[in-house]
Scaffold this motif. Structure first.
Motif, mmCIF file in Angstrom:
data_model
loop_
_atom_site.group_PDB
_atom_site.id
_atom_site.type_symbol
_atom_site.label_atom_id
_atom_site.label_comp_id
_atom_site.label_asym_id
_atom_site.label_seq_id
_atom_site.Cartn_x
_atom_site.Cartn_y
_atom_site.Cartn_z
ATOM 1 N N GLU A 146 0.846 -1.199 0.000
ATOM 2 C CA GLU A 146 0.000 0.000 0.000
ATOM 3 C C GLU A 146 0.882 1.251 0.000
ATOM 4 O O GLU A 146 1.635 1.469 0.955
ATOM 5 C CB GLU A 146 -0.899 -0.022 1.246
ATOM 6 C CG GLU A 146 -1.698 1.222 1.488
ATOM 7 C CD GLU A 146 -2.903 1.348 0.555
ATOM 8 O OE1 GLU A 146 -3.558 2.398 0.631
ATOM 9 O OE2 GLU A 146 -3.178 0.429 -0.227
ATOM 10 N N PRO A 147 0.853 2.056 -1.102
ATOM 11 C CA PRO A 147 0.068 1.864 -2.321
ATOM 12 C C PRO A 147 0.632 0.733 -3.167
ATOM 13 O O PRO A 147 1.802 0.357 -3.019
ATOM 14 C CB PRO A 147 0.202 3.213 -3.028
ATOM 15 C CG PRO A 147 1.528 3.742 -2.581
ATOM 16 C CD PRO A 147 1.681 3.293 -1.159
ATOM 17 N N PRO B 226 0.741 -0.906 4.627
ATOM 18 C CA PRO B 226 1.506 0.289 4.252
ATOM 19 C C PRO B 226 3.005 0.034 4.190
ATOM 20 O O PRO B 226 3.552 -0.825 4.889
ATOM 21 C CB PRO B 226 1.170 1.289 5.366
ATOM 22 C CG PRO B 226 -0.126 0.817 5.927
ATOM 23 C CD PRO B 226 -0.081 -0.685 5.831
ATOM 24 N N SER C 98 -2.736 8.613 -5.139
ATOM 25 C CA SER C 98 -3.837 8.195 -4.276
ATOM 26 C C SER C 98 -4.749 7.181 -4.958
ATOM 27 O O SER C 98 -5.467 6.438 -4.283
ATOM 28 C CB SER C 98 -4.662 9.410 -3.836
ATOM 29 O OG SER C 98 -5.130 10.127 -4.965
ATOM 30 N N TYR D 92 -3.849 4.580 -6.242
ATOM 31 C CA TYR D 92 -3.299 3.256 -5.958
ATOM 32 C C TYR D 92 -3.367 2.915 -4.474
ATOM 33 O O TYR D 92 -2.776 1.932 -4.039
ATOM 34 C CB TYR D 92 -1.842 3.195 -6.436
ATOM 35 C CG TYR D 92 -1.689 3.515 -7.901
ATOM 36 C CD1 TYR D 92 -1.856 2.542 -8.873
ATOM 37 C CD2 TYR D 92 -1.398 4.813 -8.318
ATOM 38 C CE1 TYR D 92 -1.729 2.843 -10.216
ATOM 39 C CE2 TYR D 92 -1.265 5.118 -9.669
ATOM 40 C CZ TYR D 92 -1.437 4.131 -10.603
ATOM 41 O OH TYR D 92 -1.306 4.424 -11.949
ATOM 42 N N CYS D 93 -4.075 3.755 -3.691
ATOM 43 C CA CYS D 93 -4.190 3.547 -2.247
ATOM 44 C C CYS D 93 -5.590 3.082 -1.890
ATOM 45 O O CYS D 93 -6.576 3.534 -2.478
ATOM 46 C CB CYS D 93 -3.891 4.845 -1.493
ATOM 47 S SG CYS D 93 -2.206 5.450 -1.672
ATOM 48 N N GLU D 94 -5.679 2.187 -0.901
ATOM 49 C CA GLU D 94 -6.971 1.764 -0.371
ATOM 50 C C GLU D 94 -7.211 2.303 1.035
ATOM 51 O O GLU D 94 -8.352 2.444 1.452
ATOM 52 C CB GLU D 94 -7.057 0.236 -0.341
ATOM 53 C CG GLU D 94 -7.116 -0.398 -1.723
ATOM 54 C CD GLU D 94 -7.379 -1.890 -1.656
ATOM 55 O OE1 GLU D 94 -7.525 -2.422 -0.535
ATOM 56 O OE2 GLU D 94 -7.442 -2.520 -2.728
ATOM 57 N N GLN E 106 -3.655 7.122 4.123
ATOM 58 C CA GLN E 106 -2.429 7.100 3.328
ATOM 59 C C GLN E 106 -2.442 8.209 2.282
ATOM 60 O O GLN E 106 -1.413 8.613 1.774
ATOM 61 C CB GLN E 106 -2.290 5.753 2.621
ATOM 62 C CG GLN E 106 -1.952 4.594 3.539
ATOM 63 C CD GLN E 106 -0.547 4.697 4.080
ATOM 64 O OE1 GLN E 106 -0.343 5.019 5.247
ATOM 65 N NE2 GLN E 106 0.428 4.448 3.256
ATOM 66 N N LYS E 107 -3.630 8.683 1.947
ATOM 67 C CA LYS E 107 -3.751 9.670 0.883
ATOM 68 C C LYS E 107 -3.458 11.089 1.362
ATOM 69 O O LYS E 107 -3.240 11.980 0.567
ATOM 70 C CB LYS E 107 -5.169 9.622 0.301
ATOM 71 C CG LYS E 107 -5.576 8.251 -0.227
ATOM 72 C CD LYS E 107 -6.999 8.270 -0.750
ATOM 73 C CE LYS E 107 -7.441 6.892 -1.225
ATOM 74 N NZ LYS E 107 -8.824 6.910 -1.769
#
Length: 478
Positions: A202-203, A223, A431, A433-435, A439-440
């Motif tokens: 993550e990502p 992460p 972002s 590629y982030c869930e 993290q964004k």
């Protein structure tokens, strides 16, 4: 040929069954106005019935207005036959969602996509020559079924290639050939078990997570820190399988250092049934420094599965990938899954064997690395020479076919992408590629830019338009 399923046990005469079959084909639009039907003799032979039965059906359809005849030419669909159904045609069609037409992009649009490769560089003449040799020399075996794990000759050639370029020592019996990463990941879920929990970076690459989930696996994003996938968070995730890209992480471009690789291998040794799936993404396209050893070559517990594909080095449409399995999993595959047919045609496999054995891949990679490095150098020069460069940090230059831009502006990534689109340029938000939501927001906005499919002129024009647009945006924000 027109296929109609005839049922001799049906009380309806065979000629009427043929009539109904042809009427249904006309109603569905499969038989077009003025389309010629098969001859009586040909259709009778195909349906395994008498010529007289077919002739009777044809004449009945002529009488009813569905067909017409031409002297010495045969039977044709009447231009007005569809009108005889009085709207029934639409009822025969399935209720499928309509696909909106793709309006396309303006001619001057420049897409910094991370997908694809420079297809103009594909060695067509060499591949064609080798294909002709295969057609000539392998006629007796080309049409035969191949082993479930792929042709032995190709697996042996890949084993030699990996030994020379990645210091991976494996025998052909450990190598599984498949139609690309998507297929092979699905096979690995079956082999390892869908009831497990799978960890993903993550990502990370969204399609990898989608493939795992579509095969019934539970996927938890873990992460990363500055060195890549965080082993402590991996441990807390409860996963027993981790999908990692240590050589060139997508999309961040991070190269995992040796100390982190050692810690991940230690994670596998702490429980008897933990596995690492090493996606050696873009490893052949490294531009700076010596390549780090693959996790598979460092593994002493035989709990690393090596995954790679020829999609980036040759062409995505070839759909040829491979997995190197630890001996225990290779034996399990042979015992439990050998009923599968190999998903790559033998013709492509034999051609690739010759491509590898004759050193063609090595020469092709040398040319591609030079071409891609020139384009990367051009892209970074354009980025650094623009007045907006003071707001940029370039990441991920060591390898691969994309860069990461950290943009020092008080705005969102979606704003940067939108401003690029207004300039007819496509770039991509990290972002996407982030869930994990937080993290964004814990970092400066980052943009992903690919360059493999762009010409030097497109790189220059696209970079200028992009940074000009962001320069104007920065002026409105200050």
């Amino acid at each position: 040929m027109l296929t109609i399923l005839l049922n001799p046990k049906n009380p309806e005469p065979l000629y009427r069954q043929i009539c109904s079959g042809i009427q249904n084909e006309i109603a569905a639009g499969n038989l077009k106005p003025q389309e010629k039907l098969p001859s009586r003799r040909a259709l009778a032979a195909h349906l395994q019935t008498s010529i007289m039965t077919v002739q009777t059906a044809y004449e009945q359809l002529v009488a009813e207005g569905y067909l017409y005849t031409k002297p010495r030419a045969g039977y044709y669909v009447d231009p007005d036959a569809a009108l005889l159904f009085h709207g029934e045609t639409d009822e025969l069609l399935p209720d499928l969602p309509a696909s909106p037409p793709n309006p396309g992009q303006p001619a001057d649009w420049i897409d910094f996509s991370t997908a694809g490769v420079d297809l103009d560089q594909f060695p067509f003449s060499t591949w064609a020559s080798l294909s002709r040799q295969v057609l000539t020399s392998k006629q007796e075996t080309l049409l035969q079924a191949t082993p479930s794990m792929g042709l032995y000759d190709l697996r042996a050639a890949i084993a030699d290639h990996l030994r020379a370029f990645r210091d991976i020592h494996a025998v052909p019996e450990q190598i599984l050939i498949g139609a690309g990463t998507e297929y092979l990941l699905g096979m690995l879920v079956q082999l390892l078990g869908a009831s497990r929990r799978y960890a993903a970076e993550e990502p990370g690459y969204p399609k990898g997570k989608q493939i795992l989930r579509s095969n019934g696996a539970s996927v938890v994003p873990v992460p990363m820190d500055a060195d890549g996938l965080d082993p402590e968070r991996l441990l807390r995730s409860g996963a027993s399988v981790a999908l990692v890209t240590p050589s060139h992480q997508f999309p961040t471009g991070k190269v995992m250092p040796l100390r982190r690789r050692a810690r991940l291998l230690e994670w596998t040794s702490q429980a008897p049934d933990r596995w690492l799936i090493e996606d050696d993404y873009d490893t052949e396209l490294r531009f700076h420094g010596k390549p780090l050893p693959a996790l598979f070559s460092l593994d002493r517990n035989a709990h690393v599965i090596y995954l790679n594909t020829f999609a980036r080095t040759l062409a995505p449409s070839l759909r040829i990938g491979y997995v190197v399995l630890p001996p225990t999993l290779a034996k399990r595959f042979q015992k439990e899954f050998s009923f599968y047919s190999c998903s790559v045609p033998s013709f492509e496999q034999y051609t690739l064997v010759q491509f590898l054995k004759k050193g063609c891949l090595e020469r092709h990679l040398h040319r591609m690395k030079r071409t891609y490095q020139e384009r990367q150098t051009l892209l970074t020069q354009q980025l650094r020479s623009h007045p907006f460069a003071t707001h940029l940090t370039i990441l991920g230059e060591e390898a691969g076919l994309h860069l990461l831009l950290q943009v020092d502006l008080p705005c969102t990534e979606s704003t940067l992408v939108h401003e690029a689109e207004n300039a007819h340029v496509s770039v991509y938000a990290l972002s996407a590629y982030c869930e994990i939501p937080n993290q964004k927001s814990e970092r400066l906005p980052c943009i992903v830019m690919g360059y493999a499919c762009l010409s030097p002129d497109e790189i220059k024009a696209g970079t200028k338009r992009l940074l000009d647009a962001w320069q104007r945006l920065s002026e409105t924000l200050t």
